[in-house]
Motif scaffolding. Structure first.
Motif, PDB file in Angstrom:
ATOM      1  N   ASN A  82      18.002 -55.853 -43.751  1.00  0.00           N
ATOM      2  CA  ASN A  82      18.568 -55.533 -45.524  1.00  0.00           C
ATOM      3  C   ASN A  82      18.289 -56.367 -45.926  1.00  0.00           C
ATOM      4  O   ASN A  82      17.648 -56.938 -46.124  1.00  0.00           O
ATOM      5  CB  ASN A  82      19.769 -55.067 -44.474  1.00  0.00           C
ATOM      6  CG  ASN A  82      20.671 -54.790 -43.299  1.00  0.00           C
ATOM      7  OD1 ASN A  82      21.087 -54.140 -42.251  1.00  0.00           O
ATOM      8  ND2 ASN A  82      20.378 -53.449 -43.523  1.00  0.00           N
TER       9      ASN A  82
ATOM     10  N   THR B 241      17.836 -59.934 -44.170  1.00  0.00           N
ATOM     11  CA  THR B 241      18.767 -60.244 -43.320  1.00  0.00           C
ATOM     12  C   THR B 241      18.248 -59.698 -42.636  1.00  0.00           C
ATOM     13  O   THR B 241      17.926 -58.475 -42.161  1.00  0.00           O
ATOM     14  CB  THR B 241      20.285 -60.659 -42.946  1.00  0.00           C
ATOM     15  OG1 THR B 241      20.443 -59.018 -43.328  1.00  0.00           O
ATOM     16  CG2 THR B 241      20.968 -61.220 -44.652  1.00  0.00           C
TER      17      THR B 241
ATOM     18  N   GLY C  99      23.049 -53.776 -40.797  1.00  0.00           N
ATOM     19  CA  GLY C  99      22.230 -54.519 -39.999  1.00  0.00           C
ATOM     20  C   GLY C  99      23.741 -55.446 -39.080  1.00  0.00           C
ATOM     21  O   GLY C  99      24.353 -55.108 -39.793  1.00  0.00           O
TER      22      GLY C  99
ATOM     23  N   ASN D 196       7.939 -47.378 -41.327  1.00  0.00           N
ATOM     24  CA  ASN D 196       7.918 -48.032 -41.587  1.00  0.00           C
ATOM     25  C   ASN D 196       7.253 -49.646 -41.330  1.00  0.00           C
ATOM     26  O   ASN D 196       7.215 -50.207 -42.082  1.00  0.00           O
ATOM     27  CB  ASN D 196       9.512 -49.255 -40.331  1.00  0.00           C
ATOM     28  CG  ASN D 196      10.581 -48.291 -40.482  1.00  0.00           C
ATOM     29  OD1 ASN D 196      11.056 -46.850 -40.763  1.00  0.00           O
ATOM     30  ND2 ASN D 196      11.859 -49.205 -40.562  1.00  0.00           N
TER      31      ASN D 196
ATOM     32  N   PHE E 286      13.819 -62.807 -27.422  1.00  0.00           N
ATOM     33  CA  PHE E 286      13.729 -61.221 -28.600  1.00  0.00           C
ATOM     34  C   PHE E 286      14.169 -61.155 -27.139  1.00  0.00           C
ATOM     35  O   PHE E 286      13.224 -60.371 -26.609  1.00  0.00           O
ATOM     36  CB  PHE E 286      12.516 -61.450 -29.930  1.00  0.00           C
ATOM     37  CG  PHE E 286      13.261 -60.084 -30.626  1.00  0.00           C
ATOM     38  CD1 PHE E 286      13.927 -59.654 -31.029  1.00  0.00           C
ATOM     39  CD2 PHE E 286      12.402 -58.968 -30.084  1.00  0.00           C
ATOM     40  CE1 PHE E 286      14.385 -58.856 -32.066  1.00  0.00           C
ATOM     41  CE2 PHE E 286      12.433 -57.600 -30.663  1.00  0.00           C
ATOM     42  CZ  PHE E 286      13.892 -57.707 -31.579  1.00  0.00           C
TER      43      PHE E 286
ATOM     44  N   TYR F 253      16.470 -47.399 -29.841  1.00  0.00           N
ATOM     45  CA  TYR F 253      16.549 -49.054 -29.821  1.00  0.00           C
ATOM     46  C   TYR F 253      17.477 -50.145 -29.628  1.00  0.00           C
ATOM     47  O   TYR F 253      18.520 -50.416 -31.029  1.00  0.00           O
ATOM     48  CB  TYR F 253      15.388 -49.794 -29.570  1.00  0.00           C
ATOM     49  CG  TYR F 253      14.360 -49.821 -31.371  1.00  0.00           C
ATOM     50  CD1 TYR F 253      14.591 -48.811 -32.064  1.00  0.00           C
ATOM     51  CD2 TYR F 253      14.087 -51.202 -31.531  1.00  0.00           C
ATOM     52  CE1 TYR F 253      14.091 -49.231 -33.181  1.00  0.00           C
ATOM     53  CE2 TYR F 253      14.585 -51.448 -33.310  1.00  0.00           C
ATOM     54  CZ  TYR F 253      14.090 -50.645 -33.827  1.00  0.00           C
ATOM     55  OH  TYR F 253      13.135 -50.900 -35.151  1.00  0.00           O
TER      56      TYR F 253
ATOM     57  N   ARG G 120      11.887 -42.636 -45.396  1.00  0.00           N
ATOM     58  CA  ARG G 120      11.822 -42.406 -44.127  1.00  0.00           C
ATOM     59  C   ARG G 120      13.174 -40.632 -44.301  1.00  0.00           C
ATOM     60  O   ARG G 120      13.381 -40.475 -44.810  1.00  0.00           O
ATOM     61  CB  ARG G 120      13.044 -42.940 -43.625  1.00  0.00           C
ATOM     62  CG  ARG G 120      11.829 -44.137 -43.406  1.00  0.00           C
ATOM     63  CD  ARG G 120      12.764 -45.155 -42.863  1.00  0.00           C
ATOM     64  NE  ARG G 120      13.595 -45.873 -44.578  1.00  0.00           N
ATOM     65  CZ  ARG G 120      14.604 -46.651 -44.110  1.00  0.00           C
ATOM     66  NH1 ARG G 120      15.183 -47.648 -42.642  1.00  0.00           N
ATOM     67  NH2 ARG G 120      15.866 -47.314 -45.386  1.00  0.00           N
TER      68      ARG G 120
HETATM   69  N1  PDD Z   1      15.364 -55.060 -37.681  1.00  0.00           N
HETATM   70  N2  PDD Z   1      17.209 -52.947 -41.156  1.00  0.00           N
HETATM   71  C1  PDD Z   1      16.199 -52.205 -40.463  1.00  0.00           C
HETATM   72  C2  PDD Z   1      15.779 -50.696 -40.802  1.00  0.00           C
HETATM   73  C3  PDD Z   1      15.698 -52.663 -39.040  1.00  0.00           C
HETATM   74  O1  PDD Z   1      15.098 -52.399 -38.436  1.00  0.00           O
HETATM   75  C4  PDD Z   1      16.760 -53.770 -38.918  1.00  0.00           C
HETATM   76  C5  PDD Z   1      16.278 -54.464 -37.637  1.00  0.00           C
HETATM   77  C6  PDD Z   1      17.711 -54.054 -39.826  1.00  0.00           C
HETATM   78  C7  PDD Z   1      18.450 -55.194 -39.494  1.00  0.00           C
HETATM   79  O2  PDD Z   1      19.842 -55.249 -38.099  1.00  0.00           O
HETATM   80  P1  PDD Z   1      19.611 -56.263 -37.111  1.00  0.00           P
HETATM   81  O3  PDD Z   1      20.409 -57.201 -38.605  1.00  0.00           O
HETATM   82  O4  PDD Z   1      20.738 -55.980 -37.059  1.00  0.00           O
HETATM   83  O5  PDD Z   1      18.675 -56.906 -36.867  1.00  0.00           O
HETATM   84  C8  PDD Z   1      17.691 -53.414 -40.990  1.00  0.00           C
HETATM   85  C9  PDD Z   1      14.547 -55.242 -36.108  1.00  0.00           C
HETATM   86  C10 PDD Z   1      14.609 -56.562 -35.944  1.00  0.00           C
HETATM   87  C11 PDD Z   1      13.411 -54.545 -35.213  1.00  0.00           C
HETATM   88  O6  PDD Z   1      13.411 -53.403 -35.966  1.00  0.00           O
HETATM   89  O7  PDD Z   1      13.148 -55.506 -33.963  1.00  0.00           O
END
Ligand code: PDD
Length: 284
Positions: free
Chosen positions: A187, A245, A209, A156, A88, A33, A142
């Motif tokens: 992150n 972030t 990320g 998570n 979103f 996703y 994980r």
């Molecule tokens: N989550 N690490 C994990 C485990 C994540 O699920 C996410 C993002 C990030 C940050 O990635 P990015 O900057 O590309 O959003 C880091 C999204 C927001 C979610 O699961 O909804």
């Protein structure tokens, strides 16, 4: 107002958007996703998000359901039909529908693709960032391929639920050596006691990320130097600042971890500069 989703070739009211019970995403979390923020009708960092989606599909040998340009059109159309200015977008691709069997289906089945869209309040995120949030540490349970943005998110969500029950915002995941990996959906960064700004290398079993990469570019422009390095829980608790972030948290400081104040317990100067710069970037 009823929302519109895209599912396998059709735009449908979200409440009627369904996938098959034999979808491998449903039965095995055999899917990937992406989550993209939309600011003033424009996707934030769409290119890198789609690059990562293609990479995730490639790592799992899922045949993309359509080309990138076509997906870009679908995403724009979902935004347009939902009439949100700030939103979103959620994109999910699974291997597709086949009778249950652990191994991949012998025949090349079409992947399942759906896209949903919900309202996203950037102003609220900014206010929260300027106030700071709290966190707790949780063991990182994980698998070894957290670089793939897989829909298999049980560890998570368990960690996030523990955070919710503890009355804090984010769960900070810790590996078996006592080092922070990342947040349950973010992150993690720290400004160490010595003033170094550090974040875990993406080669070290975390998700790369898109916001992390963007903040690095922004920091470079601001002549703020960033180091890729592991952060132990002890270092984090003695840090001047910690922040998270992600597409949905943008840049948000953690001012208390496990009940202990980080720095003086308020939003620090490095985070303030990056929050300001990141929100300016999304506004342009
Ligand atoms: N989550 N690490 C994990 C485990 C994540 O699920 C996410 C993002 C990030 C940050 O990635 P990015 O900057 O590309 O959003 C880091 C999204 C927001 C979610 O699961 O909804």
């Amino acid at each position: 107002m009823s929302r519109t989703a895209y599912v396998n070739g059709a735009y449908v009211p979200t409440r009627d958007a369904l996938v098959h019970i034999n979808d491998r995403g449903f039965q095995f979390a055999d899917g990937v996703y992406e989550g993209i923020a939309v600011r003033r009708c424009k996707m934030v960092d769409a290119g890198p998000h789609l690059d990562r989606l293609w990479r995730s599909m490639g790592e799992l040998a899922i045949t993309p359901p359509m080309g990138r340009k076509a997906l870009d059109v679908v995403l724009s159309e979902v935004i347009r039909r939902n009439r949100f200015s700030d939103a979103f977008l959620y994109i999910q691709v699974t291997r597709g529908v086949a009778p249950r069997d652990h191994a991949f289906p012998a025949n090349d089945i079409p992947a399942t693709l759906f896209v949903t869209c919900k309202r996203f309040d950037f102003d609220k995120v900014l206010q929260r960032a300027l106030a700071g949030v709290t966190g707790i540490t949780q063991p990182d349970n994980r698998w070894g391929r957290c670089d793939i943005k897989s829909t298999g998110l049980l560890p998570n969500i368990m960690a996030k639920q523990s955070a919710r029950e503890a009355g804090v915002f984010e769960a900070v995941l810790v590996d078996s050596d006592g080092y922070i990996t990342e947040g349950s959906s973010t992150n993690i960064w720290a400004v160490t006691e010595d003033g170094d700004i550090v974040t875990r290398p993406i080669t070290d079993n975390i998700l790369g990320g898109i916001t992390r990469a963007r903040i690095k570019t922004i920091a470079e422009k601001l002549q703020i130097s960033i180091k890729d390095a592991k952060i132990s829980v002890e270092q984090a608790k003695n840090a001047r600042e910690i922040f998270i972030t992600s597409a949905t948290s943008c840049t948000t400081p953690i001012t208390k971890l496990d009940g202990e104040k980080i720095g003086d317990g308020t939003v620090g100067p490095v985070a303030k500069r990056l929050i300001d710069a990141y929100f300016k970037f999304t506004d342009n």
